[in-house]
Design a protein around this motif. Structure first.
Motif, mmCIF file in Angstrom:
data_model
loop_
_atom_site.group_PDB
_atom_site.id
_atom_site.type_symbol
_atom_site.label_atom_id
_atom_site.label_comp_id
_atom_site.label_asym_id
_atom_site.label_seq_id
_atom_site.Cartn_x
_atom_site.Cartn_y
_atom_site.Cartn_z
ATOM 1 N N LEU A 88 0.820 -1.206 0.000
ATOM 2 C CA LEU A 88 0.000 0.000 0.000
ATOM 3 C C LEU A 88 0.856 1.259 0.000
ATOM 4 C CD1 LEU A 88 -2.781 -1.109 2.505
ATOM 5 C CD2 LEU A 88 -3.021 -0.779 0.037
ATOM 6 N N GLU A 89 1.970 1.234 0.718
ATOM 7 C CA GLU A 89 2.876 2.384 0.730
ATOM 8 C C GLU A 89 3.565 2.550 -0.623
ATOM 9 O OE1 GLU A 89 4.182 2.376 5.451
ATOM 10 O OE2 GLU A 89 5.200 1.070 4.021
ATOM 11 N N LEU A 90 4.054 1.453 -1.189
ATOM 12 C CA LEU A 90 4.688 1.535 -2.512
ATOM 13 C C LEU A 90 3.679 1.984 -3.558
ATOM 14 C CD1 LEU A 90 6.809 -1.756 -2.472
ATOM 15 C CD2 LEU A 90 7.679 0.583 -2.309
ATOM 16 N N GLY A 91 2.458 1.479 -3.451
ATOM 17 C CA GLY A 91 1.426 1.873 -4.397
ATOM 18 C C GLY A 91 1.140 3.363 -4.347
ATOM 19 N N ARG A 261 9.175 -19.720 9.807
ATOM 20 C CA ARG A 261 10.636 -19.730 9.938
ATOM 21 C C ARG A 261 11.242 -18.387 9.533
ATOM 22 N NH1 ARG A 261 14.511 -23.657 9.960
ATOM 23 N NH2 ARG A 261 13.200 -24.500 11.611
ATOM 24 N N CYS A 262 10.721 -17.779 8.457
ATOM 25 C CA CYS A 262 11.320 -16.553 7.914
ATOM 26 C C CYS A 262 10.690 -15.281 8.467
ATOM 27 C CB CYS A 262 11.224 -16.550 6.391
ATOM 28 S SG CYS A 262 12.168 -17.867 5.594
ATOM 29 N N GLY A 263 9.662 -15.411 9.318
ATOM 30 C CA GLY A 263 9.099 -14.240 9.965
ATOM 31 C C GLY A 263 8.339 -13.310 9.044
ATOM 32 N N VAL A 264 7.587 -13.864 8.094
ATOM 33 C CA VAL A 264 6.764 -13.039 7.224
ATOM 34 C C VAL A 264 5.293 -13.357 7.462
ATOM 35 C CG1 VAL A 264 8.480 -12.748 5.417
ATOM 36 C CG2 VAL A 264 6.957 -14.723 5.346
ATOM 37 N N THR A 265 4.435 -12.453 7.009
ATOM 38 C CA THR A 265 3.000 -12.681 7.073
ATOM 39 C C THR A 265 2.580 -13.433 5.826
ATOM 40 O OG1 THR A 265 2.701 -10.614 8.285
ATOM 41 C CG2 THR A 265 0.749 -11.578 7.270
ATOM 42 N N PRO A 291 -0.456 -15.760 -0.640
ATOM 43 C CA PRO A 291 0.590 -14.732 -0.694
ATOM 44 C C PRO A 291 1.496 -14.702 0.530
ATOM 45 C CG PRO A 291 -1.464 -13.755 0.020
ATOM 46 C CD PRO A 291 -1.751 -15.224 -0.208
ATOM 47 N N PHE A 292 2.735 -14.300 0.313
ATOM 48 C CA PHE A 292 3.690 -13.950 1.359
ATOM 49 C C PHE A 292 3.897 -12.442 1.262
ATOM 50 C CE2 PHE A 292 4.471 -18.361 0.609
ATOM 51 C CZ PHE A 292 4.950 -18.902 1.798
ATOM 52 N N ALA A 297 -2.683 -6.766 5.831
ATOM 53 C CA ALA A 297 -3.412 -5.925 4.880
ATOM 54 C C ALA A 297 -2.918 -6.170 3.462
ATOM 55 C CB ALA A 297 -3.262 -4.457 5.258
ATOM 56 N N ASP A 298 -1.596 -6.343 3.301
ATOM 57 C CA ASP A 298 -1.045 -6.648 1.980
ATOM 58 C C ASP A 298 -1.564 -7.988 1.467
ATOM 59 O OD1 ASP A 298 0.349 -4.306 1.974
ATOM 60 O OD2 ASP A 298 2.341 -5.188 2.103
ATOM 61 N N CYS A 299 -1.683 -8.969 2.355
ATOM 62 C CA CYS A 299 -2.214 -10.275 1.946
ATOM 63 C C CYS A 299 -3.624 -10.142 1.396
ATOM 64 C CB CYS A 299 -2.215 -11.247 3.128
ATOM 65 S SG CYS A 299 -0.587 -11.887 3.584
ATOM 66 N N ALA A 300 -4.427 -9.291 2.015
ATOM 67 C CA ALA A 300 -5.826 -9.146 1.611
ATOM 68 C C ALA A 300 -5.948 -8.564 0.214
ATOM 69 C CB ALA A 300 -6.566 -8.261 2.606
ATOM 70 N N ILE A 301 -4.970 -7.788 -0.223
ATOM 71 C CA ILE A 301 -5.040 -7.145 -1.536
ATOM 72 C C ILE A 301 -5.079 -8.180 -2.646
ATOM 73 C CG2 ILE A 301 -3.730 -5.713 -3.176
ATOM 74 C CD1 ILE A 301 -2.677 -4.156 -0.770
ATOM 75 N N LYS A 302 -4.428 -9.314 -2.436
ATOM 76 C CA LYS A 302 -4.320 -10.302 -3.510
ATOM 77 C C LYS A 302 -5.302 -11.450 -3.387
ATOM 78 C CE LYS A 302 -0.292 -10.170 -2.228
ATOM 79 N NZ LYS A 302 -0.555 -8.865 -1.622
ATOM 80 N N HIS A 303 -6.238 -11.355 -2.468
ATOM 81 C CA HIS A 303 -7.139 -12.475 -2.234
ATOM 82 C C HIS A 303 -8.582 -12.025 -2.370
ATOM 83 C CE1 HIS A 303 -8.292 -16.391 -0.845
ATOM 84 N NE2 HIS A 303 -9.025 -15.879 0.133
#
Length: 519
Positions: A88-91, A261-265, A291-292, A297-303
């Motif tokens: 959202l920030e990059l967008g 393991r990698c600490g992402v949402t 999505p990773f 909120a970023d996950c919701a954009i692609k679903h």
């Protein structure tokens, strides 16, 4: 004969005679019709699993919804800071023309080339395609055409997802030169949204574990460890700020384990909510794409969710399992969520076995020709798929169906016991991973903190073990979270004084059954 010792010698002779006269001709005919191509990309089974609990009132998730408004975003001075901004920030930077999609593509391509070899997380960089798509995104914006929050945003795809003109290797030496003239459904959707594909990212060989023909993918937070799980590349690359987001897949654990393991949402969505055409298939009733990202909120954009940003969390009843992180429980409670103790009760005691039967038999149907032709003898990991698929060859059809009947019983029991809106618990507890995938429930994995690595080489190390939690919901009730530890960055460039990485890294052994796929 597979627990059929109740047959007399005379009956066994009848069975052998009948199999030669009837069964084998039918088997050979069907093989000729549908089993000549590996990967399950053609001729899907008509026995379709539907994860919906209320078939008569299934929600319509195709409607567009409003995303959180970010009115003021200023471009950071450093590329490093840009790399860890949310979608959202990059967008907003792109929409306000503070940065171009082509600039973003160039910056993230540079990071992929720099860190990809370190983490062994990238299979193919799609540089020419990336600049072509980025240029198109910039041209559309200059004409006043804005496609939405993914317009001009770079991303990566797990390398089981087909993109024309580029290799889709499935992570295996056997298919490392394979080019599929197929546009996967998820790739087409992202392309139409203006997203920019930068790379095909590592999948474990044939979506099994995190070992592929180019090495073994490492965890950016502690590169002495491996990522654990077949969506290794998407998890590692998103964590390391090499892409703003990526698409991975899960059949049983390959989103949840590497995300933790990698600490992402990461979101393992409701089964069936994302199209799977053009993607390597392990099991048509278990495979899911998800999505990773940097945040929920970023996950919701692609679903294709019904609008998650209008959910009134203070009206939710959320359960917590015994192994839930107490800090997460208190965080949600402080937001006004009604938190209650919860236990997921069911009587079926063979969930892990049902997953094995379902996945292995379905996988063998998709790689029947591979086994029959002896190509599995050349496979790089003989203790993985070759062993499992040989065992699957002798699972009787009646017992496969019995496993699915047991699965149906499990689904009904979980549905009847699901008395809360959602519950939180360990996202990598293997029994829960199996149950969640068999039922088709969504789960979002969110980072919630860090702890010290065991046997740290020095007190100054910046390497960490990530702490995550899983938020589970009923099918078609995917939710977003309110945790903010996703803003932390892994120490790829700055491990700490007197901190060195042994070569090769320590082998971290995950549950043997970890295998994942996509929809």
């Amino acid at each position: 004969m597979l627990d059929a010792d109740f047959f007399s010698a005379a009956k066994m002779h009848e069975i052998e005679k009948g199999a030669k006269e009837l069964n084998i001709p039918i088997i050979r005919s069907n093989r000729k019709l549908v089993a000549s191509t590996n990967g399950g990309l053609e001729n899907p089974s008509c026995l379709v699993f539907n994860s919906a609990w209320d078939h008569e009132h299934a929600p319509n998730a195709s409607q567009r919804f409003n995303y959180p408004s970010i009115s003021i975003v200023e471009r950071p001075k450093s590329d490093e800071d840009i790399a860890f901004m949310s979608i959202l920030e990059l967008g907003q930077l792109i929409k306000s023309k503070q940065i171009t999609s082509e600039e973003l593509a160039r910056m993230f391509l540079k990071r992929l080339k720099r860190y990809g070899p370190v983490l062994e997380s990238v299979v193919t960089i799609t540089e020419e395609l990336a600049y072509e798509q980025a240029k198109r995104a910039d041209e559309l914006l200059s004409q006043g055409i804005y496609l939405g929050p993914l317009h001009g945003i770079p991303y990566g795809l797990k390398d089981i997802i087909a993109v024309p003109h580029y290799k889709t290797t499935w992570g295996s030496t056997s298919f490392k030169d394979q080019i599929l003239d197929i546009e996967a459904w998820v790739y087409k959707r992202l392309k139409s949204s203006g997203a920019v594909l930068l790379a095909k990212l590592v999948t474990g060989s044939l979506a099994y574990d995190d070992i592929w023909f180019g090495g073994r993918t490492r965890n950016p937070w502690n590169i002495e460890e491996y990522t654990t799980g077949p969506s290794a590349g998407p998890a590692a690359c998103t964590s390391a700020g090499m892409v703003p987001f990526s698409i991975g897949s899960e059949t049983a654990g390959s989103i949840t384990y590497p995300a933790a393991r990698c600490g992402v949402t990461a979101l393992r969505p409701t089964f069936g909510s994302v199209g799977r055409t053009g993607v390597l298939s392990l099991s048509e009733s278990l495979d899911k794409l998800g999505p990773f990202c940097r945040s929920a909120a970023d996950c919701a954009i692609k679903h294709p969710l019904s609008d998650p940003f209008t959910v009134d969390i203070i009206k939710l009843n959320v359960g917590y399992l015994e192994d839930a992180e107490i800090d997460v429980v208190e965080k949600l409670r402080s937001k006004g969520v009604n938190m209650v103790p919860f236990k997921l009760n069911y009587s079926v005691n063979s969930a892990q076995g049902i997953v094995n039967f379902t996945m292995d038999v379905d996988m063998l149907a998709h790689f029947d020709e591979w086994q029959r032709s002896g190509q599995d003898d050349d496979y790089e990991a003989q203790d993985q798929w070759p062993l499992e698929l040989r065992r699957a060859r002798v699972i009787p059809a009646v017992d496969y169906i019995q496993a699915q009947r047991a699965r149906g019983k499990l689904i009904r029991e979980v549905r009847d016991n699901f008395k809360v809106d959602a519950f939180i618990g360990n996202s990598t507890e293997w029994e829960l991973v199996c149950v969640g995938n068999l039922v088709g429930m969504p789960v979002i994995v969110v980072p919630t903190g860090f702890k010290k690595i065991p046997d740290a080489p020095s007190d100054n190390t910046r390497r960490k073990t990530t702490v995550t939690t899983g938020i589970y919901a009923p099918p078609e009730q995917d939710r977003i979270s309110v945790i903010d530890h996703h803003k932390q960055r892994p120490p790829i460039d700055d491990l700490g004084s007197e901190d060195s990485i042994p070569n090769p890294p320590k082998r971290i052994v995950p549950p043997r059954q970890l295998r994942g796929l996509v929809m």
